[in-house]
Design a protein around this motif. Sequence first.
Motif, PDB file in Angstrom:
ATOM      1  N   GLY A 131      12.766  16.438   5.682  1.00 52.20           N
ATOM      2  CA  GLY A 131      11.613  16.418   4.793  1.00 52.20           C
ATOM      3  C   GLY A 131      11.856  15.889   3.391  1.00 52.20           C
ATOM      4  N   GLY A 132      13.022  15.396   3.114  1.00 49.22           N
ATOM      5  CA  GLY A 132      13.257  14.787   1.813  1.00 49.22           C
ATOM      6  C   GLY A 132      13.723  15.755   0.754  1.00 49.22           C
ATOM      7  N   PRO A 133      14.070  15.239  -0.433  1.00 48.01           N
ATOM      8  CA  PRO A 133      14.738  16.059  -1.449  1.00 48.01           C
ATOM      9  C   PRO A 133      13.837  17.050  -2.169  1.00 48.01           C
ATOM     10  CG  PRO A 133      14.449  13.800  -2.217  1.00 48.01           C
ATOM     11  CD  PRO A 133      13.987  13.820  -0.809  1.00 48.01           C
ATOM     12  N   TRP A 183       0.839  -1.203   0.000  1.00 45.19           N
ATOM     13  CA  TRP A 183       0.000   0.000   0.000  1.00 45.19           C
ATOM     14  C   TRP A 183       0.871   1.250   0.000  1.00 45.19           C
ATOM     15  CZ3 TRP A 183      -0.124   3.562   4.097  1.00 45.19           C
ATOM     16  CH2 TRP A 183      -1.023   4.620   3.908  1.00 45.19           C
ATOM     17  N   ALA A 184       1.906   1.269   0.866  1.00 41.67           N
ATOM     18  CA  ALA A 184       2.761   2.449   0.965  1.00 41.67           C
ATOM     19  C   ALA A 184       3.460   2.735  -0.354  1.00 41.67           C
ATOM     20  CB  ALA A 184       3.793   2.242   2.074  1.00 41.67           C
ATOM     21  N   LEU A 185       3.721   1.679  -1.148  1.00 46.56           N
ATOM     22  CA  LEU A 185       4.435   1.906  -2.405  1.00 46.56           C
ATOM     23  C   LEU A 185       3.544   2.503  -3.480  1.00 46.56           C
ATOM     24  CD1 LEU A 185       6.680  -1.253  -2.629  1.00 46.56           C
ATOM     25  CD2 LEU A 185       7.442   1.091  -2.511  1.00 46.56           C
ATOM     26  N   VAL A 234       6.754   5.533   2.113  1.00 52.60           N
ATOM     27  CA  VAL A 234       5.727   6.401   1.534  1.00 52.60           C
ATOM     28  C   VAL A 234       6.381   7.591   0.824  1.00 52.60           C
ATOM     29  CG1 VAL A 234       3.983   8.084   2.192  1.00 52.60           C
ATOM     30  CG2 VAL A 234       3.850   5.758   3.059  1.00 52.60           C
ATOM     31  N   LEU A 235       7.391   8.195   1.468  1.00 51.34           N
ATOM     32  CA  LEU A 235       8.057   9.359   0.877  1.00 51.34           C
ATOM     33  C   LEU A 235       8.908   8.971  -0.318  1.00 51.34           C
ATOM     34  CD1 LEU A 235       9.315  11.468   3.896  1.00 51.34           C
ATOM     35  CD2 LEU A 235       7.320  11.824   2.503  1.00 51.34           C
ATOM     36  N   LYS A 281      18.455   3.148  -3.683  1.00 45.64           N
ATOM     37  CA  LYS A 281      17.688   4.240  -4.288  1.00 45.64           C
ATOM     38  C   LYS A 281      17.296   5.274  -3.241  1.00 45.64           C
ATOM     39  CE  LYS A 281      15.904   1.556  -8.112  1.00 45.64           C
ATOM     40  NZ  LYS A 281      14.876   0.563  -8.398  1.00 45.64           N
ATOM     41  N   ILE A 282      16.943   4.802  -2.025  1.00 50.83           N
ATOM     42  CA  ILE A 282      16.589   5.746  -0.958  1.00 50.83           C
ATOM     43  C   ILE A 282      17.775   6.649  -0.654  1.00 50.83           C
ATOM     44  CG2 ILE A 282      16.017   5.911   1.507  1.00 50.83           C
ATOM     45  CD1 ILE A 282      14.318   3.451   1.210  1.00 50.83           C
TER      46      ILE A 282
END
Lengths: 132, 356
Positions: free
Chosen positions: B196-198, A80-82, B171-172, B180-181
């Motif tokens: 908060g991410g890129p 789901w998250a993906l 999720v982000l 990849k993350i």
Amino acid sequence: MLTEFGKILIFLLIAVIFVLIGFLTARIIRPKRPTHEKLLTYECGEEIQGSPWVKFNARFYVVALIFLIFDVEVVLLFPWALVYKEFGIAGFLTGFLFLVILGIGMIYEWRKGDLEWDRPVIQPPLVKKTEN
Amino acid sequence: MLELFTELTGNALLGMIINSLIPLVFVIPLALFFVWLERKVSAHMQDRLGPMITGSHGWLQTFADVLKLLQKEDIIPADADRKLFTIAPILVFAGSYAAFAAIPFSSAYIGSEIDMGIFYVVAVSGLVVAGILMAGWSSNNKYSLLGAMRSVAQIISYEIPTVLVILSIVVLAGTLNLLKISEMQTAYFWNWFIFGGPEPGLIKFLLIPFMFAGFLILYISSLAEVNRTPFDIPEAESELVAGYHTEYSGMKFAMFFLSEYANMFVVSAIVSAVFFGGYQSPFGYLGNSLGISWLVPIEQFFWFTAKGIFFVFVQMWLRWTLPRLRVDQLMAVCWKYLIPYSFVNLIIIAFLELYR
């Protein structure tokens, strides 16, 4: 060509072989002079009292059961998250609903006292007596 | 790296084997270093000196310890289940070593690029749980059994907040692959997921408090997963002697010890990979500005190691700061605080991410 999981198998095999080599080296170097006292189960140097398979707290089973429920549901949340972003708000609400149901289950367990480590006090049912 | 080894040896399988040996060459000295560091950090925090005799400032102390453990007689109690007793340390070490397969050391090196990445790391840590329970059960000792039961109950309970926080990163990032993350959080530290991410924008700033909360939850539960203080009741010396490895001696004990310190690095590497950019440098690369492309992976490797060691240092620091929790407090922290908070955190992050 190896798949990515094949590579992981090699990792596991290397770890096992490394430990076995360690054991083998130790076996060649170390002395081996067992006596009766050495082979006794350790209990702070005292005589062993009873069987080591003591009764342990039954709460461990409850914790394991609750963990099982939560873990299975968390695993279901990974796909789901993906992908939920592709479905927009509907995708979010699906996951949200799922989490709410899980949350209700958790509140129920909490209310029943299954999250307490001490033995929960059994509560009488929450029904009001009707006055006649 | 894999292509290089395959080219050098002329054989895909042989190249892969050498490729898989790299973490071993990295982890063993690192674990020995951590044992020494733990002693020195503990000593200096208590205004002592710690080991000083073997080598300058005792840096050879752990090597001496390993030599000593190699020569120690291996005692298997007569009542113990010999097979399980021997398999347990193998399983524990295999579990902690296999986790290194999916952790990127730099952009040039990752053991296996499986797409499941972080999910696999969480899953393979389950081997450690099985090994610990096996060790406690097969020792046929009261302390071992109680220590193993406590340890397993603690590790499985704290796995849920860990996975929930990791889910919010998934999720982000939209991927499970740690390589990849880490790649996403490139260039500068404000691109890290803790900030908060890129992707720039309003949502990034709204996310920051929730990312900090997520980081705290993940760090607390990772402490519990490696049985560190304040969650060290499985090994509470004053009541359980040494927990699940009470009966172990010699090389078998050394394997438990090694995998414990390797595990400390694994959880620190995961914390840094999902929140602090993994191998990414906080402020650009020297290799890029000088135009030397081969310098970049080396710098990345340096940052990866530095972040890992920093988080391990914080774990040691906490050991001398916080007292041990009681077993009911331990369960309460997990089930009544961390899990509800991480649930809410996940929902809020998923909702905010929708409006990016």
